[in-house]
Design a protein around this motif. Sequence first.
Motif, short mmCIF file in Angstrom:
data_model
loop_
_atom_site.label_atom_id
_atom_site.label_comp_id
_atom_site.label_asym_id
_atom_site.label_seq_id
_atom_site.Cartn_x
_atom_site.Cartn_y
_atom_site.Cartn_z
N ASN A 1 5.14 5.77 -3.97
CA ASN A 1 4.15 4.71 -4.19
C ASN A 1 4.42 4.04 -5.55
OD1 ASN A 1 1.71 3.48 -3.07
ND2 ASN A 1 0.68 4.34 -4.84
N VAL B 1 -4.14 2.80 -2.91
CA VAL B 1 -4.06 4.26 -2.93
C VAL B 1 -4.72 4.77 -4.20
CG1 VAL B 1 -2.54 6.27 -2.80
CG2 VAL B 1 -1.93 4.16 -1.59
N TYR C 1 -3.69 9.76 -1.79
CA TYR C 1 -2.28 10.12 -1.60
C TYR C 1 -2.16 11.14 -0.47
CZ TYR C 1 -1.43 7.72 -5.98
OH TYR C 1 -1.34 6.76 -6.97
#
Length: 167
Positions: free
Chosen positions: A116, A130, A96
Amino acid sequence: MTSTQHTCTIDSPVGPLELVAVDGALTEIHFAGTAPATQGDLDSDPVLREAVDQLTAYFGGVRTEFDLPLDGRGSEFQKRVWQALTEVPYGETWSYAQLARHIGSPTASRAVGAANGQNPLPVVVPCHRVVGTNGTLVGYGGGLDRKRVLLELEAKVRLNRDFGATL
């Protein structure tokens, strides 16, 4: 002006996916639980047909990028994050924090994580790439098992492509 929405549900290695297209763009993909695949509006919507074809190629290890008209509905910040997600290379993961730096907001890791998590187009906009700062699998709207399947698929395809092995 009235919007025209079309849907279909397809089978995939991560379970059924419900695809939604509105006015010539793919707008949503939902993990459909145990819903059976349905043709839905597939024959009447070229965007859905192309999305199904590209997703089938992706899950078959043939396609590593998507080329579809997308219209994920969200704030400008969310759209910036979602665009950046499409820049995470196939078969790789970013944290992140990396994603926050990439969009020019190095202190916005939490906001990036929230955006996200609101990604309306999972798989096509690869939020599964991610991970936590230490590389751990964290947070995925479809569940960590699905995230793991997607990452393993990409790692296998990339390894096979890089070393010339067959699937």
